[in-house]
Write an enzyme that holds these catalytic residues in place. Structure first.
Site, PDB file in Angstrom:
ATOM      1  N   ASP A 132       0.761  -1.217   0.013  1.00 34.86           N
ATOM      2  CA  ASP A 132      -0.002   0.020  -0.063  1.00 34.86           C
ATOM      3  C   ASP A 132       0.916   1.165  -0.007  1.00 34.86           C
ATOM      4  OD1 ASP A 132      -2.291   1.602   0.242  1.00 34.86           O
ATOM      5  OD2 ASP A 132      -2.560   1.504   2.150  1.00 34.86           O
ATOM      6  N   CYS A 189     -25.576 -12.498  -3.148  1.00 37.38           N
ATOM      7  CA  CYS A 189     -25.301 -11.808  -1.956  1.00 37.38           C
ATOM      8  C   CYS A 189     -24.841 -10.255  -2.338  1.00 37.38           C
ATOM      9  CB  CYS A 189     -23.957 -12.453  -1.027  1.00 37.38           C
ATOM     10  SG  CYS A 189     -23.615 -11.295   0.398  1.00 37.38           S
ATOM     11  N   CYS A 192     -22.790  -6.516   1.441  1.00 38.47           N
ATOM     12  CA  CYS A 192     -21.782  -5.251   1.815  1.00 38.47           C
ATOM     13  C   CYS A 192     -22.393  -4.080   1.456  1.00 38.47           C
ATOM     14  CB  CYS A 192     -20.523  -5.491   1.139  1.00 38.47           C
ATOM     15  SG  CYS A 192     -20.654  -6.187  -0.516  1.00 38.47           S
ATOM     16  N   CYS A 196     -23.666  -0.628   3.370  1.00 37.29           N
ATOM     17  CA  CYS A 196     -22.720   0.613   3.233  1.00 37.29           C
ATOM     18  C   CYS A 196     -23.564   1.698   3.771  1.00 37.29           C
ATOM     19  CB  CYS A 196     -22.002   0.613   2.002  1.00 37.29           C
ATOM     20  SG  CYS A 196     -21.308   2.213   1.751  1.00 37.29           S
ATOM     21  N   CYS A 212     -16.952   6.973   0.433  1.00 41.92           N
ATOM     22  CA  CYS A 212     -16.431   5.900   1.146  1.00 41.92           C
ATOM     23  C   CYS A 212     -15.986   6.761   2.568  1.00 41.92           C
ATOM     24  CB  CYS A 212     -15.584   5.205   0.718  1.00 41.92           C
ATOM     25  SG  CYS A 212     -14.617   3.951   1.728  1.00 41.92           S
ATOM     26  N   CYS A 239     -13.647   2.666   8.308  1.00 44.71           N
ATOM     27  CA  CYS A 239     -15.059   2.142   8.340  1.00 44.71           C
ATOM     28  C   CYS A 239     -14.942   0.437   8.090  1.00 44.71           C
ATOM     29  CB  CYS A 239     -16.096   2.842   7.334  1.00 44.71           C
ATOM     30  SG  CYS A 239     -17.605   2.110   7.421  1.00 44.71           S
ATOM     31  N   CYS A 242     -18.793  -2.593   5.424  1.00 48.45           N
ATOM     32  CA  CYS A 242     -18.953  -3.685   4.408  1.00 48.45           C
ATOM     33  C   CYS A 242     -18.497  -5.015   4.570  1.00 48.45           C
ATOM     34  CB  CYS A 242     -18.336  -3.134   2.977  1.00 48.45           C
ATOM     35  SG  CYS A 242     -16.719  -2.331   3.126  1.00 48.45           S
ATOM     36  N   CYS A 246     -20.296  -8.988   5.570  1.00 46.37           N
ATOM     37  CA  CYS A 246     -19.981 -10.003   4.835  1.00 46.37           C
ATOM     38  C   CYS A 246     -19.641 -11.493   5.559  1.00 46.37           C
ATOM     39  CB  CYS A 246     -18.410  -9.906   4.147  1.00 46.37           C
ATOM     40  SG  CYS A 246     -17.818 -11.165   2.850  1.00 46.37           S
TER      41      CYS A 246
END
Ligand code: SF4
Ligand code: SF4
Length: 359
Positions: A132, A189, A192, A196, A212, A239, A242, A246
């Protein structure tokens, strides 16, 4: 290699090739729609994200790795505990991944050790480790190399580990055999998307970062759009909704490293406690934490929004008093968010029944 990786705390490693050309149209469309918000570095690096050999010349394979991050003492049914925090508006919610040590440091040093271990075996080779931290198409590389499939929330999802893990990569100049991708198991499904709080998952596999809360509280530098502020509730850093929604996260695994254990006070602190931190306290108490990256002003901005939401919901005068103590903060960003927060409930409301009447 899997054995060495496990010794270093990774749960799985894989290998991806460097031809990501089929991912380029999707990346370009996402950028063209402006879904990256102010993450201008995404646009600046353009297709370098999808072209590993342009980022690190000589790269012919990418070793991918994932590391579970749930704290070791995570109890069964942890999702219900996390959901319950939303019922306590005066409590600050920090995303689970951010309660321990900064994963950038943990993963990069361990990826480097993995590369050194491989070099001991086969001799020196060209490599560079990322987590990242650079224009790398992390989730796509992870998907291709069999770490999991892309959930409708766009995160990588594994049948063995849900989505509560970090990803890292080692770009190498070795021609390695790619590992096979796995099939997707989202089916019909849409939990998520339904969970949200901001409608940020605008379509399956498509997140508008501008909506988001993770983006707004961490990546976004300026004022948080007013229409988004009430939707943040008491989430002050990231956050998890989501992921909490799941069903595959019932298989999420605790970390084998103590680095991701929650620091005392980060999982269940009161908003007023965090809001009272001056800059020196913020820097001292977030040393080695990913939270430190956003700086003190953005921290206060986020907490002010949550305090405004709590003030509106509860009318507790201590929240108003905490906000008022920052009304003359030297940073205009903080001042504006404090003013917004104070305006969430009228002063006169304090005289109403149940308001505690101590404004
Ligand atoms: S992190 Fe939160 S706001 Fe962002 S897509 Fe997931 S549920 Fe929505
Ligand atoms: S909540 Fe459902 S649709 Fe969303 S990522 Fe998980 S399995 Fe896929």
């Amino acid at each position: 290699m899997q054995g060495w990786a496990r010794e270093l705390g990774f749960s799985q490693i894989g290998v991806a090739g460097v031809d990501l050309s089929s991912a380029e149209p999707g990346l370009l469309q996402w950028l063209a729609q402006g879904f990256h918000g102010e993450m201008h570095y995404m646009q600046a690096h353009g297709l370098k994200r999808a072209r590993p050999a342009e980022l690190v010349p000589g790269t012919v394979s990418v070793i991918t790795a994932r590391m579970d991050y749930l704290p070791a003492d995570t109890p069964a049914g942890w999702q219900a505990l996390e959901w319950s925090r939303l019922q306590r508006p005066q409590e600050a919610i920090v995303s689970v991944y951010a309660r321990g040590r900064d994963y950038h440091k943990v993963l990069r040093s361990r990826l480097q050790k993995l590369a050194e271990r491989i070099a001991q075996e086969i001799g020196p080779f060209g490599h560079r480790a990322f987590t990242d931290s650079a224009p790398v198409l992390e989730a796509e590389l992870a998907r291709r190399s069999g770490q999991g499939w892309r959930g409708k929330h766009t995160l990588v999802l594994s049948r063995e580990a849900g989505s509560m893990f970090f990803l890292g990569e080692i770009y190498v100049d070795l021609a390695l055999e790619p590992t096979a991708p796995v099939t997707a198991h989202c089916g019909s499904c849409s939990s998520c998307m339904d969970a949200c709080p901001t409608g940020a998952i605008v379509a399956p596999h498509r997140v508008d970062a501008r909506r988001c809360i993770s983006y707004l509280t961490i990546e976004h530098a300026g004022a948080i759009p007013e229409e988004m502020r009430p939707l943040m509730a008491n989430r002050i850093y990231g956050c998890d909704d989501c992921q909490l929604a799941c069903p595959w996260n019932k298989f999420a695994q605790p970390s084998r490293l103590p680095d991701f254990d929650a620091r005392a006070g980060l999982a269940d602190a009161q908003l007023v406690h965090f809001f009272a931190w001056d800059e020196a306290t913020f820097l001292r108490l977030t040393e080695g934490s990913p939270i430190r990256r956003i700086g003190h002003a953005r921290w206060l901005r986020n907490v002010a929004v949550a305090l405004g939401n709590a003030w509106r919901a509860t009318g507790d005068a201590t929240l108003r008093q905490a906000l008022a103590s920052r009304a003359a903060h030297p940073d205009a960003l903080v001042r504006e968010h404090v003013q917004w927060a104070l305006a969430q409930r009228s002063w006169h409301a304090c005289a109403e029944p149940g308001s505690q009447g101590i404004c």
